[in-house]
Motif scaffolding. Structure first.
Motif, PDB file in Angstrom:
ATOM      1  N   ASP A  61      -5.849   3.317   4.271  1.00  0.00           N
ATOM      2  CA  ASP A  61      -6.712   1.898   4.132  1.00  0.00           C
ATOM      3  C   ASP A  61      -5.596   0.779   4.142  1.00  0.00           C
ATOM      4  O   ASP A  61      -4.625   1.067   3.429  1.00  0.00           O
ATOM      5  CB  ASP A  61      -7.418   1.716   2.896  1.00  0.00           C
ATOM      6  CG  ASP A  61      -7.758   0.783   2.703  1.00  0.00           C
ATOM      7  OD1 ASP A  61      -7.115  -0.255   1.652  1.00  0.00           O
ATOM      8  OD2 ASP A  61      -8.530  -0.053   3.391  1.00  0.00           O
ATOM      9  N   PHE A  62      -5.831  -0.081   5.187  1.00  0.00           N
ATOM     10  CA  PHE A  62      -4.686  -1.121   5.437  1.00  0.00           C
ATOM     11  C   PHE A  62      -4.327  -1.990   4.243  1.00  0.00           C
ATOM     12  O   PHE A  62      -3.185  -2.601   4.190  1.00  0.00           O
ATOM     13  CB  PHE A  62      -4.593  -1.724   6.730  1.00  0.00           C
ATOM     14  CG  PHE A  62      -5.573  -2.940   6.678  1.00  0.00           C
ATOM     15  CD1 PHE A  62      -5.014  -4.129   6.474  1.00  0.00           C
ATOM     16  CD2 PHE A  62      -6.873  -2.967   7.294  1.00  0.00           C
ATOM     17  CE1 PHE A  62      -6.039  -5.459   6.457  1.00  0.00           C
ATOM     18  CE2 PHE A  62      -7.626  -4.266   7.282  1.00  0.00           C
ATOM     19  CZ  PHE A  62      -7.199  -5.272   7.011  1.00  0.00           C
ATOM     20  N   SER A  63      -5.376  -2.419   3.491  1.00  0.00           N
ATOM     21  CA  SER A  63      -4.881  -3.314   2.339  1.00  0.00           C
ATOM     22  C   SER A  63      -4.053  -2.502   1.169  1.00  0.00           C
ATOM     23  O   SER A  63      -3.132  -2.967   0.859  1.00  0.00           O
ATOM     24  CB  SER A  63      -6.258  -3.704   1.442  1.00  0.00           C
ATOM     25  OG  SER A  63      -6.789  -2.529   1.012  1.00  0.00           O
ATOM     26  N   GLY A  64      -4.435  -1.097   1.234  1.00  0.00           N
ATOM     27  CA  GLY A  64      -3.319  -0.371   0.543  1.00  0.00           C
ATOM     28  C   GLY A  64      -1.958  -0.271   1.048  1.00  0.00           C
ATOM     29  O   GLY A  64      -0.756  -0.167   0.283  1.00  0.00           O
TER      30      GLY A  64
ATOM     31  N   LEU B  18       7.705   5.232  -9.155  1.00  0.00           N
ATOM     32  CA  LEU B  18       7.089   6.193  -8.671  1.00  0.00           C
ATOM     33  C   LEU B  18       5.415   6.259  -8.952  1.00  0.00           C
ATOM     34  O   LEU B  18       4.730   6.591  -7.921  1.00  0.00           O
ATOM     35  CB  LEU B  18       7.729   7.455  -9.041  1.00  0.00           C
ATOM     36  CG  LEU B  18       7.234   8.776  -8.659  1.00  0.00           C
ATOM     37  CD1 LEU B  18       7.409   8.808  -7.335  1.00  0.00           C
ATOM     38  CD2 LEU B  18       7.944   9.915  -9.356  1.00  0.00           C
ATOM     39  N   TYR B  19       5.026   6.107 -10.201  1.00  0.00           N
ATOM     40  CA  TYR B  19       3.734   6.125 -10.595  1.00  0.00           C
ATOM     41  C   TYR B  19       2.999   5.103  -9.788  1.00  0.00           C
ATOM     42  O   TYR B  19       2.050   5.248  -9.204  1.00  0.00           O
ATOM     43  CB  TYR B  19       3.791   5.783 -11.958  1.00  0.00           C
ATOM     44  CG  TYR B  19       2.243   5.699 -12.448  1.00  0.00           C
ATOM     45  CD1 TYR B  19       1.489   6.597 -12.416  1.00  0.00           C
ATOM     46  CD2 TYR B  19       1.745   4.210 -12.589  1.00  0.00           C
ATOM     47  CE1 TYR B  19       0.096   6.403 -12.609  1.00  0.00           C
ATOM     48  CE2 TYR B  19       0.331   4.226 -12.966  1.00  0.00           C
ATOM     49  CZ  TYR B  19      -0.469   5.325 -13.016  1.00  0.00           C
ATOM     50  OH  TYR B  19      -1.813   5.145 -13.185  1.00  0.00           O
ATOM     51  N   ASP B  20       3.559   3.451  -9.578  1.00  0.00           N
ATOM     52  CA  ASP B  20       2.890   2.686  -8.964  1.00  0.00           C
ATOM     53  C   ASP B  20       2.717   3.212  -7.578  1.00  0.00           C
ATOM     54  O   ASP B  20       1.606   2.742  -7.126  1.00  0.00           O
ATOM     55  CB  ASP B  20       3.813   1.349  -9.140  1.00  0.00           C
ATOM     56  CG  ASP B  20       3.776   0.737 -10.333  1.00  0.00           C
ATOM     57  OD1 ASP B  20       3.071   1.071 -11.302  1.00  0.00           O
ATOM     58  OD2 ASP B  20       4.818  -0.350 -10.702  1.00  0.00           O
ATOM     59  N   LEU B  21       3.575   3.691  -6.926  1.00  0.00           N
ATOM     60  CA  LEU B  21       3.442   4.049  -5.652  1.00  0.00           C
ATOM     61  C   LEU B  21       2.346   5.313  -5.507  1.00  0.00           C
ATOM     62  O   LEU B  21       1.556   5.119  -4.647  1.00  0.00           O
ATOM     63  CB  LEU B  21       4.848   4.660  -4.906  1.00  0.00           C
ATOM     64  CG  LEU B  21       4.838   5.142  -3.704  1.00  0.00           C
ATOM     65  CD1 LEU B  21       4.388   3.973  -2.379  1.00  0.00           C
ATOM     66  CD2 LEU B  21       6.035   5.664  -3.075  1.00  0.00           C
ATOM     67  N   ALA B  22       2.376   6.047  -6.301  1.00  0.00           N
ATOM     68  CA  ALA B  22       1.394   7.144  -6.183  1.00  0.00           C
ATOM     69  C   ALA B  22       0.361   6.623  -6.661  1.00  0.00           C
ATOM     70  O   ALA B  22      -0.810   7.123  -5.813  1.00  0.00           O
ATOM     71  CB  ALA B  22       1.843   8.358  -7.211  1.00  0.00           C
ATOM     72  N   ASP B  23      -0.064   5.630  -7.601  1.00  0.00           N
ATOM     73  CA  ASP B  23      -1.426   5.208  -7.797  1.00  0.00           C
ATOM     74  C   ASP B  23      -1.942   4.449  -6.707  1.00  0.00           C
ATOM     75  O   ASP B  23      -3.102   4.682  -6.287  1.00  0.00           O
ATOM     76  CB  ASP B  23      -1.258   4.199  -9.014  1.00  0.00           C
ATOM     77  CG  ASP B  23      -2.564   3.731  -9.447  1.00  0.00           C
ATOM     78  OD1 ASP B  23      -3.368   4.488  -9.584  1.00  0.00           O
ATOM     79  OD2 ASP B  23      -2.671   2.303  -9.690  1.00  0.00           O
ATOM     80  N   THR B  24      -0.912   3.680  -6.097  1.00  0.00           N
ATOM     81  CA  THR B  24      -1.655   2.791  -4.861  1.00  0.00           C
ATOM     82  C   THR B  24      -1.944   3.696  -3.669  1.00  0.00           C
ATOM     83  O   THR B  24      -2.991   3.757  -2.892  1.00  0.00           O
ATOM     84  CB  THR B  24      -0.731   1.849  -4.368  1.00  0.00           C
ATOM     85  OG1 THR B  24      -0.432   1.016  -5.325  1.00  0.00           O
ATOM     86  CG2 THR B  24      -1.008   1.142  -3.220  1.00  0.00           C
ATOM     87  N   ALA B  25      -1.267   4.966  -3.617  1.00  0.00           N
ATOM     88  CA  ALA B  25      -1.054   5.714  -2.453  1.00  0.00           C
ATOM     89  C   ALA B  25      -2.560   6.644  -2.470  1.00  0.00           C
ATOM     90  O   ALA B  25      -3.302   6.661  -1.608  1.00  0.00           O
ATOM     91  CB  ALA B  25       0.143   6.746  -2.172  1.00  0.00           C
ATOM     92  N   THR B  26      -2.846   7.080  -3.746  1.00  0.00           N
ATOM     93  CA  THR B  26      -4.110   7.890  -3.776  1.00  0.00           C
ATOM     94  C   THR B  26      -5.486   7.071  -3.835  1.00  0.00           C
ATOM     95  O   THR B  26      -6.214   7.400  -3.462  1.00  0.00           O
ATOM     96  CB  THR B  26      -4.041   8.478  -5.270  1.00  0.00           C
ATOM     97  OG1 THR B  26      -3.802   7.621  -6.199  1.00  0.00           O
ATOM     98  CG2 THR B  26      -2.945   9.621  -5.129  1.00  0.00           C
ATOM     99  N   LYS B  27      -5.248   5.699  -3.955  1.00  0.00           N
ATOM    100  CA  LYS B  27      -6.277   4.620  -3.801  1.00  0.00           C
ATOM    101  C   LYS B  27      -6.470   4.437  -2.367  1.00  0.00           C
ATOM    102  O   LYS B  27      -7.475   3.895  -1.871  1.00  0.00           O
ATOM    103  CB  LYS B  27      -6.193   3.242  -4.539  1.00  0.00           C
ATOM    104  CG  LYS B  27      -6.216   3.664  -5.995  1.00  0.00           C
ATOM    105  CD  LYS B  27      -5.889   2.252  -6.810  1.00  0.00           C
ATOM    106  CE  LYS B  27      -6.089   2.569  -8.343  1.00  0.00           C
ATOM    107  NZ  LYS B  27      -5.670   1.352  -8.997  1.00  0.00           N
ATOM    108  N   THR B  28      -5.416   4.631  -1.643  1.00  0.00           N
ATOM    109  CA  THR B  28      -5.087   4.315  -0.055  1.00  0.00           C
ATOM    110  C   THR B  28      -5.588   5.226   0.707  1.00  0.00           C
ATOM    111  O   THR B  28      -6.411   4.968   1.795  1.00  0.00           O
ATOM    112  CB  THR B  28      -3.755   3.909   0.135  1.00  0.00           C
ATOM    113  OG1 THR B  28      -3.328   2.393  -0.638  1.00  0.00           O
ATOM    114  CG2 THR B  28      -3.490   3.541   1.612  1.00  0.00           C
TER     115      THR B  28
END
Length: 379
Positions: free
Chosen positions: A196-199, A284-294
């Motif tokens: 998803d591009f907003s992610g 790392l957590y912020d990236l993983a949280d956004t990535a899994t939402k993306t």
């Protein structure tokens, strides 16, 4: 997204007219030759997940797992599909999409009718042993024969001749896109990932921006991008503008945008290494949280554990062992906003991947590329 009627996705862009094909006059555009290598969207999508999962971060695992969206491609497509390869290789279809319309509309990417678009498509072939890979970008403006397909809600959509490739997704969603790719290539898609591009924008911001060097000015009001020649650290919004611009570079086609996307993903991967994201727990957590939402994945990859295992199997693939090409196409003489598959050359690619072999150079020699090579330097 830009002002055109077909607007897009994970790595979005504009589209030409979608009306009847028309005869166009004027000189034909002759693109440069050449081949670029890049990491795929999966690399940055899964990077944080791998380490967090390995650390056994209890409640974090469940939170991240709850972020994921899945699609059961196998159930939607049934048994009428190419045979799965028995040579240890895997094929993954990666799409960019604006299907999560809420966040995307704030970025100008959501469609007015709430439907979704997909302007970025890559077939990622992971060779036996998972030490190297080839990536084939499919131009969204390619005219294809779309097979009859069933969407995720059970609705059936009739086959169509000379349909734009990206209409497969907007017509029948992920299942229709996968079936169209399998029909075109004769290759079984073992997995599906949708970004998803907003992610994508948020990921770039969380990384603190991505440095790129432009070799000349890029000015595209439709993509809200105005960059002078030189080195810039792009924030998420600027990064979106870069990977979706088509009028500001090359010959104004989707093919030029594909070249920019390849260059930017390479710069993105370099930035992940540079900031040491895998040694910074919060980042790392912020990236993983956004990535899994993306990401939206096929049901076989629809858990953090499955993504960990999948991403772990790709860790041995370095950029020097990944080749990226664009599916061989030529400009449509009836409409310069469309491209046609160079079938004989494309078959060289599909045959090579089917047999788990490298893509021959002859498959892409002399085909359309969009004249955007070298506009962004990542060296």
């Amino acid at each position: 997204m830009p002002a055109d009627s077909t607007r897009g996705p994970g790595i979005p862009g504009e589209s030409g007219d979608t009306g009847p094909r028309r005869r166009a006059k004027g000189r034909r555009r002759k693109p440069p030759t050449g081949r670029r290598r890049a990491l795929t969207a999966m690399a940055w999508t899964a990077a944080g997940i791998v380490v967090l999962g390995g650390a056994g971060a209890g409640f974090l695992y469940f939170k991240l797992n709850g972020n994921l969206r899945t699609i059961d491609i196998n159930q939607a497509l049934g048994g009428d599909r190419p045979t799965k390869a028995d040579n240890g290789s895997e094929n993954v279809l990666v799409l960019g999409s604006d299907s999560r319309a809420g966040g995307n509309k704030k970025l100008g990417g959501g469609t007015d009718d709430g439907s979704a678009r997909s302007d970025t498509a890559m077939i990622v072939h992971v060779y036996e042993g998972h030490k190297k890979a080839s990536v084939v970008s499919i131009p969204r403006d390619t005219l294809v024969d779309r097979p009859e397909c069933t969407d995720g809600k059970g609705g059936t959509h009739a086959a169509a001749h000379d349909a734009m490739f990206n209409e497969s997704y907007s017509t029948g969603g992920a299942a229709c896109a996968v079936k169209t790719v399998e029909s075109m290539t004769g290759l079984r898609m073992d997995h599906y990932l949708e970004v998803d591009f907003s992610g994508f924008r948020k990921l770039v911001d969380e990384l603190g921006g991505v440095p790129v060097t432009t070799t000349r000015n890029i000015d595209d009001p439709r993509s809200h991008l105005d960059l002078k020649a030189g080195t810039h650290t792009l924030d998420g919004q600027q990064a979106l503008g870069l990977v979706r611009t088509r009028h500001g570079v090359g010959d104004g086609s989707d093919l030029g945008r594909i070249q920019l996307q390849q260059a930017f993903v390479k710069a993105l991967a370099d930035q992940v290494k540079h900031i040491g994201v895998l040694t910074n727990p919060k980042k790392l957590y912020d990236l993983a949280d956004t990535a899994t939402k993306t990401v939206t994945a096929d049901s076989d990859l629809g858990s953090v554990n499955a993504l960990i295992a999948f991403a772990d199997g790709l860790k041995g693939i370095s950029s020097s062992h990944m080749t990226m090409v664009t599916m061989p196409v030529r400009y449509d003489p009836a409409n310069p906003n469309r491209v046609l598959v160079e079938k004989a050359k494309a078959q060289q690619i599909w045959k090579a991947l089917r047999n788990d072999r490298p893509i021959p150079k002859t498959a892409t020699e002399g085909t359309a590329t969009g004249k955007a090579g070298g506009v962004v330097s990542t060296s």
